[in-house]
Motif scaffolding. Structure first.
Motif, PDB file in Angstrom:
ATOM      1  N   UNK A   1       6.490  57.390   3.854  1.00 53.26           N
ATOM      2  CA  UNK A   1       5.575  58.063   2.930  1.00 53.26           C
ATOM      3  C   UNK A   1       5.705  59.580   3.048  1.00 53.26           C
ATOM      4  N   UNK A   2       5.402  60.252   1.936  1.00 55.69           N
ATOM      5  CA  UNK A   2       5.533  61.714   1.899  1.00 55.69           C
ATOM      6  C   UNK A   2       4.688  62.401   2.966  1.00 55.69           C
ATOM      7  N   UNK A   3       3.437  61.956   3.085  1.00 60.69           N
ATOM      8  CA  UNK A   3       2.516  62.603   4.033  1.00 60.69           C
ATOM      9  C   UNK A   3       3.073  62.531   5.454  1.00 60.69           C
TER      10      UNK A   3
ATOM     11  N   UNK B   1      -3.907  59.185   2.721  1.00 59.35           N
ATOM     12  CA  UNK B   1      -3.034  58.096   3.120  1.00 59.35           C
ATOM     13  C   UNK B   1      -3.771  56.757   3.115  1.00 59.35           C
TER      14      UNK B   1
ATOM     15  N   UNK C   1       7.922  52.776   7.700  1.00 65.68           N
ATOM     16  CA  UNK C   1       6.961  51.680   7.626  1.00 65.68           C
ATOM     17  C   UNK C   1       7.738  50.408   7.263  1.00 65.68           C
TER      18      UNK C   1
ATOM     19  N   UNK D   1       0.343  51.792  -2.259  1.00 62.27           N
ATOM     20  CA  UNK D   1       1.000  52.064  -3.534  1.00 62.27           C
ATOM     21  C   UNK D   1       1.799  53.356  -3.614  1.00 62.27           C
ATOM     22  N   UNK D   2       1.592  54.257  -2.663  1.00 65.07           N
ATOM     23  CA  UNK D   2       2.334  55.509  -2.732  1.00 65.07           C
ATOM     24  C   UNK D   2       3.817  55.207  -2.619  1.00 65.07           C
TER      25      UNK D   2
ATOM     26  N   UNK E   1      -3.649  55.454  -0.241  1.00 65.71           N
ATOM     27  CA  UNK E   1      -2.351  55.347  -0.916  1.00 65.71           C
ATOM     28  C   UNK E   1      -1.342  54.457  -0.218  1.00 65.71           C
ATOM     29  N   UNK E   2      -1.644  54.024   0.995  1.00 64.91           N
ATOM     30  CA  UNK E   2      -0.605  53.423   1.836  1.00 64.91           C
ATOM     31  C   UNK E   2       0.074  52.242   1.166  1.00 64.91           C
TER      32      UNK E   2
ATOM     33  N   UNK F   1       7.064  48.357   4.049  1.00 66.74           N
ATOM     34  CA  UNK F   1       7.300  49.107   2.808  1.00 66.74           C
ATOM     35  C   UNK F   1       8.775  49.461   2.648  1.00 66.74           C
TER      36      UNK F   1
END
Lengths: 319, 130
Positions: free
Chosen positions: A89-91, B88, A82, B94-95, B91-92, A85
């Protein structure tokens, strides 16, 4: 040195002395473990050095290539990265592994589980915060070896092919991600440390993005290991059904109704299979039972009603 | 905002009507549905499905907003389960997003010290005292 800065220096040293007194939790537990081999390293694990912020794609490529899924970090970047960012992300790390035909199992959040996986030959993709909780430096790496006597752990990490950390330091950096880690396996194989629920979660996700024959194969060893888990039995039945393997589907749903007689879903799906096999009376019995059990779930009820309608239509076909 | 609201309406109605559409395949309860109901009270399920569909739309637009190629977004969202899509969506922002080995400049000295103590591992050249 001014008076003030001297006090500051003392305070620092004092804090340092305090902090170094406590060993990271879980480390002593594993170093005294007698079940684990004292050391093990997966030296054949490939290595993809990371570019700038791309430790997600690099770590994932390392894990996937270790199970012979040929993919480069460059191919994975558009699937997990991303830009704003500056990370992944983990997911999405889990989802991207599935997209390449691997099942991604999140392992229990314990050092012991991680070492068990390495000892069993599975590189473990971990998320660490290499910084501090208030100044995080989130990072993905792949743990590939350990030595309990030296209290060391080795990782394929960033641009380092064999990054060494003490078990204690690793444990602290890993704890900040709530000990998040996963193992990728080819469909039909399982990691050693997981429980039925995390297997089910991984496989349901895999089923969603895989052809039914591959998904069915992926469920098989999990059902063999946890033969009474409802989600796993239903998953095996559903994938077998979509794969036109009615015999396996029927057996799985029967097993599900035996171990979970109050599951409307199990009775409904068994009824559908029985109907397709022409056993209409038995099919209706199970569908009616499902309707009763669905009770206050409107959505499920609608599905069961549809099954009942189909059975009725088959019993008295309009000529 | 209006687009989002219209979309919710569309999703809500299409979910309400799926039951009445004649599907060729038998009415099998999906594994995902079983997995969800294992954790969620039954009456919650309809709401969950609508929420998951909305989450997907959220994730889609948020990913584009954060610089992901729109051509890639569709497949990325499709690879998520309902449960993951919901997680997600919330959380997108702040995760933790793993990727960076930076943010060092500001507190270089603090981190050097904590590295040496074995609480962090920013610098490859430090040897922890533990």
């Amino acid at each position: 040195m001014s008076h003030q800065s001297r006090i500051l220096a003392f305070a620092f040293l004092f804090a340092a002395a305090l902090l170094s007194g406590c060993a990271a939790q879980g480390v002593r537990e594993v170093t005294q473990n007698t079940q684990l081999p004292r050391q093990h390293e997966l030296t054949a694990t490939p290595f993809f050095p990371q570019e700038l912020y791309q430790c997600g794609p690099a770590a994932l490529a390392t894990s996937l290539n270790a199970i012979d899924i040929k993919v480069t970090p460059d191919q994975l970047t558009p699937e997990v990265y991303i830009p704003s960012r500056q990370g992944s992300l983990q997911i999405e790390m889990l989802a991207a592994a599935r997209r390449h035909g691997a099942v991604a199992f999140v392992i229990p959040p314990r050092l012991q589980a991680l070492l068990e996986e390495i000892a069993a030959g599975n590189p473990v993709l971990v998320m660490q915060n290499l910084g501090l909780s208030f100044a995080p430096s989130w990072h993905y790496a792949v743990a590939i070896g350990y030595d309990l006597d030296k209290e060391k752990l080795w990782l394929r990490s960033a641009t380092f092919e064999r990054f060494e950390m003490t078990l204690s330091t690793f444990e602290r950096t890993w704890a900040r991600s709530q000990h998040w880690a996963f193992v990728v396996k080819r469909p039909g194989e399982l990691p050693v440390s997981i429980d039925a629920d995390s297997a089910a979660r991984a496989l349901v996700g895999f089923e969603k993005s895989s052809p039914p024959n591959v998904a069915q194969q992926a469920y098989l060893p999990a059902v063999a290991r946890w033969p009474v888990n409802l989600v796993l039995l239903m998953g095996l039945g559903n994938t077998a059904y979509r794969n036109h393997d009615l015999a396996t589907a029927k057996q799985a749903f029967e097993q599900a109704t035996q171990h979970h007689p109050r599951s409307a879903a199990a009775h409904n799906n068994l009824a559908s299979i029985l109907m397709e096999q022409g056993a209409l009376t038995l099919a209706r019995q199970h569908a009616e039972q499902a309707l009763q059990l669905a009770a206050d779930d409107a959505n499920l009820k609608k599905q069961v009603q549809q099954t009942l309608d189909e059975i009725a239509a088959k019993a008295s076909p309009r000529q | 905002m209006i687009i989002k609201r219209l979309f919710s309406l569309f999703v809500a109605t299409s979910i309400l009507f799926t039951g009445s559409i004649q599907i060729a395949q038998a009415a099998m309860v999906s594994s995902e549905q079983v997995a969800q109901s294992a954790g969620i009270a039954n009456a919650e399920q309809d709401r969950q499905r609508i929420y998951a569909a909305l989450s997907r739309e959220d994730v889609r637009s948020e990913l584009v907003k954060r610089g992901v190629d729109p051509m890639q977004v569709e497949q990325r969202v499709a690879a998520l389960t309902d449960e993951e899509a919901s997680a997600m969506a919330s959380q997108i922002e702040n995760a933790p997003a793993g990727g960076i080995i930076g943010a060092i400049v500001l507190i270089f000295l603090v981190l050097l010290l904590t590295d040496i103590l074995g609480f962090t591992k920013i610098f490859p050249f430090t040897r922890s005292v533990r």
